[in-house]
Each structure stands twice: as structure tokens, then as C-alpha cells.
Scaffold this motif. Structure first.
Motif, short mmCIF file in Angstrom:
data_model
loop_
_atom_site.label_atom_id
_atom_site.label_comp_id
_atom_site.label_asym_id
_atom_site.label_seq_id
_atom_site.Cartn_x
_atom_site.Cartn_y
_atom_site.Cartn_z
N PRO A 1 3.53 -3.87 12.53
CA PRO A 1 3.03 -2.91 11.54
C PRO A 1 1.53 -2.63 11.67
N VAL A 2 0.74 -3.65 11.99
CA VAL A 2 -0.70 -3.43 12.11
C VAL A 2 -1.01 -2.43 13.23
N MET B 1 1.73 4.63 6.75
CA MET B 1 1.43 3.74 5.63
C MET B 1 1.98 4.32 4.34
N LYS B 2 2.68 3.49 3.57
CA LYS B 2 3.12 3.92 2.25
C LYS B 2 1.85 4.17 1.44
N ARG B 3 1.85 5.27 0.70
CA ARG B 3 0.62 5.68 0.02
C ARG B 3 0.85 5.87 -1.46
N PRO B 4 -0.23 5.75 -2.20
CA PRO B 4 -1.54 5.23 -1.83
C PRO B 4 -1.56 3.70 -1.87
N LEU B 5 -2.56 3.15 -1.23
CA LEU B 5 -2.87 1.73 -1.33
C LEU B 5 -4.11 1.66 -2.20
N ILE B 6 -4.00 0.99 -3.32
CA ILE B 6 -5.11 0.95 -4.29
C ILE B 6 -5.66 -0.46 -4.35
N GLU B 7 -6.97 -0.55 -4.18
CA GLU B 7 -7.68 -1.81 -4.26
C GLU B 7 -8.49 -1.80 -5.56
N ALA B 8 -8.17 -2.74 -6.45
CA ALA B 8 -8.87 -2.83 -7.73
C ALA B 8 -9.31 -4.27 -7.92
N GLY B 9 -10.55 -4.55 -7.53
CA GLY B 9 -11.04 -5.93 -7.59
C GLY B 9 -10.25 -6.79 -6.63
N ASP B 10 -9.67 -7.88 -7.16
CA ASP B 10 -8.87 -8.78 -6.33
C ASP B 10 -7.40 -8.34 -6.23
N GLU B 11 -7.05 -7.29 -6.95
CA GLU B 11 -5.67 -6.82 -6.97
C GLU B 11 -5.47 -5.67 -5.99
N MET B 12 -4.23 -5.53 -5.54
CA MET B 12 -3.84 -4.45 -4.65
C MET B 12 -2.52 -3.89 -5.14
N TYR B 13 -2.39 -2.58 -5.06
CA TYR B 13 -1.17 -1.91 -5.48
C TYR B 13 -0.73 -0.96 -4.38
N LEU B 14 0.57 -0.90 -4.15
CA LEU B 14 1.12 -0.04 -3.11
C LEU B 14 2.00 1.00 -3.78
N GLY B 15 1.65 2.26 -3.60
CA GLY B 15 2.38 3.34 -4.26
C GLY B 15 1.76 3.62 -5.62
N PHE B 16 2.30 4.60 -6.31
CA PHE B 16 1.77 4.98 -7.61
C PHE B 16 2.92 5.20 -8.59
N GLY C 1 3.93 -7.23 3.01
CA GLY C 1 4.79 -7.33 4.19
C GLY C 1 5.11 -5.97 4.78
N ASP C 2 6.32 -5.83 5.27
CA ASP C 2 6.73 -4.59 5.92
C ASP C 2 6.88 -3.42 4.96
N ARG C 3 6.79 -3.66 3.66
CA ARG C 3 6.86 -2.55 2.70
C ARG C 3 5.67 -1.60 2.85
N VAL C 4 4.63 -2.04 3.57
CA VAL C 4 3.48 -1.18 3.82
C VAL C 4 3.89 0.01 4.69
N LEU C 5 4.92 -0.18 5.50
CA LEU C 5 5.41 0.91 6.36
C LEU C 5 6.35 1.82 5.58
N ASN C 6 6.11 3.11 5.69
CA ASN C 6 6.97 4.11 5.07
C ASN C 6 8.04 4.50 6.08
N THR C 7 9.17 3.81 6.02
CA THR C 7 10.23 4.05 7.00
C THR C 7 11.10 5.25 6.64
N ARG C 8 10.75 5.96 5.57
CA ARG C 8 11.49 7.18 5.21
C ARG C 8 10.72 8.44 5.62
N SER C 9 9.58 8.24 6.26
CA SER C 9 8.74 9.38 6.61
C SER C 9 9.23 10.09 7.87
N TYR D 1 -0.60 5.38 13.90
CA TYR D 1 0.01 6.45 13.11
C TYR D 1 -0.30 6.23 11.62
N PRO D 2 -1.48 6.63 11.16
CA PRO D 2 -1.87 6.37 9.76
C PRO D 2 -0.87 6.89 8.73
N THR D 3 -0.14 7.95 9.07
CA THR D 3 0.80 8.51 8.10
C THR D 3 2.01 7.61 7.87
#
Length: 104
Positions: free
Chosen positions: A68-69, A79-94, A45-53, A75-77
Motif C-alpha cells: 500500500p505504501v 487513498m481513501k479520502r479524506p485523511l484527517i489529522e487532528a492532534g494525535d487522532e486520525m480519521y479516514l473518510g468523512f 491497515g489496508d483500509r487506506v486503499l480505496n479498492t472501489r475506485s 497513485y495518490p487517488t
């Protein structure tokens, strides 16, 4: 595995170091693929947007109200980073939870 982020982002650097075999895609140089962005928005959802940037704070209110799209495309910056794609899974942040899920 793919890591989507920005090469100058400290968190993205940590993810790249911890996941050396992952392919890195700099979203400033190569735009985030539409299908990946759509999947991320559906999952996070909207968590993809980094509203603290700084980019977000510098946007006029009229821009902030856009979808958001559109915002991440323009403005690519934002996006909350990183977005990690691992097979069928996705992770936002580290964060600790993401690192544990990825086994690093």
C-alpha cells in the motif's frame, strides 16, 4: 488540523466546508508525507486503499499486489479520502462517526 485529500473529491469538499479552519493538503500536488502515510497504515491497515475506485479497477493484477505504501505513492487517488489529522487522532473518510468525533 490537516485534511489530506484531492481538491476535486466531493467528500474532501464536504470536509473542507465543514472544517474551514483546517489546513488542506492536495495529495496530487504535494505528496502525502511519509510519516503521515506510515501512521495511517499502522492505524487503518489496508483500509487506506480505496479498492472501489476507478484507479484500482484499472490497475493490472501485478500492480495490485504491491505494498500500500508504494501504491499510494505512485497513485495518490488510491487513498481513501479524506485523511484527517487532528492532534494525535486520525480519521479516514468523512462519515457520520468522523463528523461526530470532530464535532461537526
Amino acid at each position: 488540523m490537516k485534511i489530506y485529500g484531492i481538491k476535486t473529491c466531493d467528500t474532501c469538499r464536504k470536509a473542507r466546508k465543514a472544517l474551514p479552519d483546517a489546513e488542506f493538503v492536495d495529495i496530487r500536488e504535494d505528496a502525502l508525507p511519509g510519516a503521515v502515510l506510515t501512521a495511517a497504515l499502522e492505524r487503518f491497515g489496508d483500509r487506506v486503499l480505496n479498492t472501489r475506485s476507478t484507479t484500482w479497477r484499472d490497475l493490472p493484477e501485478s500492480e495490485r499486489k504491491k505494498e500500500p505504501v508504494w501504491l499510494i505513492g505512485a497513485y495518490p487517488t488510491l487513498m481513501k479520502r479524506p485523511l484527517i489529522e487532528a492532534g494525535d487522532e486520525m480519521y479516514l473518510g468523512f462519515d457520520a462517526q468522523t463528523r461526530a468525533a470532530l464535532g461537526v
